[in-house]
Scaffold this motif. Sequence first.
Motif, PDB file in Angstrom:
ATOM      1  N   PRO A   1       0.999  -1.271   0.118  1.00 22.65           N
ATOM      2  CA  PRO A   1       0.079   0.085  -0.003  1.00 22.65           C
ATOM      3  C   PRO A   1       0.800   1.346  -0.066  1.00 22.65           C
ATOM      4  N   LEU A   2       2.020   1.069   0.628  1.00 26.10           N
ATOM      5  CA  LEU A   2       2.988   2.426   0.669  1.00 26.10           C
ATOM      6  C   LEU A   2       3.497   2.701  -0.811  1.00 26.10           C
ATOM      7  N   LEU A   3       3.711   1.819  -1.680  1.00 26.85           N
ATOM      8  CA  LEU A   3       4.131   1.951  -3.004  1.00 26.85           C
ATOM      9  C   LEU A   3       2.843   2.537  -3.985  1.00 26.85           C
ATOM     10  N   ALA A   4       1.695   1.819  -3.649  1.00 30.89           N
ATOM     11  CA  ALA A   4       0.406   2.051  -4.383  1.00 30.89           C
ATOM     12  C   ALA A   4      -0.101   3.553  -4.122  1.00 30.89           C
ATOM     13  N   GLN A   5       0.172   4.137  -2.851  1.00 34.24           N
ATOM     14  CA  GLN A   5      -0.160   5.404  -2.621  1.00 34.24           C
ATOM     15  C   GLN A   5       0.789   6.300  -3.510  1.00 34.24           C
ATOM     16  N   ARG A   6       1.849   5.828  -3.771  1.00 39.03           N
ATOM     17  CA  ARG A   6       2.702   6.994  -4.746  1.00 39.03           C
ATOM     18  C   ARG A   6       2.419   6.546  -6.099  1.00 39.03           C
ATOM     19  N   GLY A   7       1.395   6.027  -6.531  1.00 38.01           N
ATOM     20  CA  GLY A   7       1.158   5.493  -7.787  1.00 38.01           C
ATOM     21  C   GLY A   7       1.670   4.620  -8.586  1.00 38.01           C
ATOM     22  N   VAL A   8       2.494   3.510  -7.883  1.00 37.89           N
ATOM     23  CA  VAL A   8       3.368   2.295  -8.395  1.00 37.89           C
ATOM     24  C   VAL A   8       2.140   1.468  -8.428  1.00 37.89           C
ATOM     25  N   ALA A   9       2.101   0.764  -9.863  1.00 36.37           N
ATOM     26  CA  ALA A   9       1.415  -0.323 -10.077  1.00 36.37           C
ATOM     27  C   ALA A   9       1.661  -1.494  -9.489  1.00 36.37           C
ATOM     28  N   VAL A  10       1.219  -2.402  -8.744  1.00 32.58           N
ATOM     29  CA  VAL A  10       1.724  -3.699  -7.807  1.00 32.58           C
ATOM     30  C   VAL A  10       0.403  -4.651  -8.239  1.00 32.58           C
ATOM     31  N   ALA A  11       1.116  -5.703  -8.685  1.00 35.23           N
ATOM     32  CA  ALA A  11       0.351  -7.021  -8.850  1.00 35.23           C
ATOM     33  C   ALA A  11      -0.147  -7.432  -7.396  1.00 35.23           C
ATOM     34  N   PRO A  12      -1.419  -7.992  -7.326  1.00 39.16           N
ATOM     35  CA  PRO A  12      -1.517  -8.573  -6.104  1.00 39.16           C
ATOM     36  C   PRO A  12      -0.576  -9.874  -5.695  1.00 39.16           C
ATOM     37  N   LEU A  13      -0.009  -9.815  -4.260  1.00 39.00           N
ATOM     38  CA  LEU A  13       0.997 -10.816  -4.093  1.00 39.00           C
ATOM     39  C   LEU A  13      -0.028 -12.227  -3.980  1.00 39.00           C
ATOM     40  N   LEU A  14       0.535 -13.259  -4.506  1.00 39.87           N
ATOM     41  CA  LEU A  14      -0.041 -14.486  -4.474  1.00 39.87           C
ATOM     42  C   LEU A  14       0.976 -15.639  -4.065  1.00 39.87           C
ATOM     43  N   PRO A  15       0.512 -16.749  -3.486  1.00 37.75           N
ATOM     44  CA  PRO A  15       1.257 -17.820  -2.996  1.00 37.75           C
ATOM     45  C   PRO A  15       1.903 -18.401  -4.220  1.00 37.75           C
ATOM     46  N   ALA A  16       3.293 -18.717  -4.104  1.00 36.99           N
ATOM     47  CA  ALA A  16       3.954 -19.342  -4.906  1.00 36.99           C
ATOM     48  C   ALA A  16       4.805 -20.520  -4.616  1.00 36.99           C
ATOM     49  N   ASN A  17       5.113 -21.555  -5.078  1.00 33.77           N
ATOM     50  CA  ASN A  17       5.918 -22.696  -4.887  1.00 33.77           C
ATOM     51  C   ASN A  17       5.170 -23.115  -3.463  1.00 33.77           C
ATOM     52  N   CYS A  18       3.891 -23.460  -3.362  1.00 30.42           N
ATOM     53  CA  CYS A  18       3.066 -23.631  -2.376  1.00 30.42           C
ATOM     54  C   CYS A  18       2.327 -25.038  -2.496  1.00 30.42           C
ATOM     55  N   GLY A  19       1.702 -25.229  -1.439  1.00 30.41           N
ATOM     56  CA  GLY A  19       0.993 -26.583  -1.195  1.00 30.41           C
ATOM     57  C   GLY A  19      -0.470 -26.135  -1.648  1.00 30.41           C
ATOM     58  N   PHE A  20      -1.174 -27.365  -1.727  1.00 30.89           N
ATOM     59  CA  PHE A  20      -2.803 -27.223  -2.053  1.00 30.89           C
ATOM     60  C   PHE A  20      -3.654 -28.123  -1.142  1.00 30.89           C
ATOM     61  N   ASP A  21      -4.855 -27.698  -1.026  1.00 36.54           N
ATOM     62  CA  ASP A  21      -6.056 -28.377  -0.558  1.00 36.54           C
ATOM     63  C   ASP A  21      -6.679 -29.342  -1.614  1.00 36.54           C
ATOM     64  N   VAL A  22      -7.029 -30.507  -1.145  1.00 33.47           N
ATOM     65  CA  VAL A  22      -7.595 -31.346  -2.126  1.00 33.47           C
ATOM     66  C   VAL A  22      -9.124 -31.177  -1.946  1.00 33.47           C
ATOM     67  N   GLN A  23      -9.983 -31.221  -3.084  1.00 28.92           N
ATOM     68  CA  GLN A  23     -11.298 -30.732  -3.056  1.00 28.92           C
ATOM     69  C   GLN A  23     -11.770 -31.831  -2.177  1.00 28.92           C
ATOM     70  N   GLY A  24     -12.754 -31.548  -1.061  1.00 27.23           N
ATOM     71  CA  GLY A  24     -13.504 -32.460  -0.430  1.00 27.23           C
ATOM     72  C   GLY A  24     -12.641 -32.897   0.858  1.00 27.23           C
TER      73      GLY A  24
END
Length: 255
Positions: free
Chosen positions: A24-47
Amino acid sequence: ACAVVLALGGGSWARLGSNGAWVPLLAQRGVAVAPLLPANCGFDVQGGWSPFFADKFAGQPFKSVAIGITTAQGQSFQRKGEFVATATGVEGSLVYAASSLLRDEIIRSGSATLTLDLLPDMPLEKVLAEVRHPRGSRSLSSHLKSRLHLEGIKSAILHERLSKEAMNDPAQLAAAIKALPITLQAARPIDEAISTAGGVLFEVLTPGLMLESVPGVFCAGEMLDWEAPTGGYLLQACFASGAAAGQGALAYLRR
């Protein structure tokens, strides 16, 4: 300062300071930032797993297997290796290598399906022949262990995912051994991930990694919008971007 290099990390190690609080600090200065997302991560099995499977096999590895993925956009992934069952799903090196495809497919479609090959070095025809081999008085589990060396978690995942009828149908069982579908419903929380995707877009950076809207401020490392396989690739890319930002800062100061 006349020049500043920001190397603030992603958002996946909050306990060590990489909590994404800079976004948010950089976004306030007009810097375009893609949302941070998990990478190299585990997953939950459906059900989720059954209580029996989760209690008995969480933490145990699937060794010498292969996984395959084909997304709705036609992207594909196929690799041999190993991964681990967790209490809620899957994680480990083979899953991490495919995590960007799996995560993005879940974001687009709500779920992602991988196929698990329990015997990647044996063709389907050979598997089917061994499954069909007369087993006499032996149980199916003993038969699979004897003929195909399937036991432990590999045998358990078949019982976990197949009906009794499918287990007793040689064609269905052999097909499942070679391509067992496992549907994933969510990536694990970002703070459990090894790294993060998203960050400062390269479009708002100069070739020297300076923010075009904030002259004299440079960005490096995982706070940039890229992702890489876990391990040496990830580290090397961070080091390389740090060197590039440092050189960019030096050139800026000289100007």
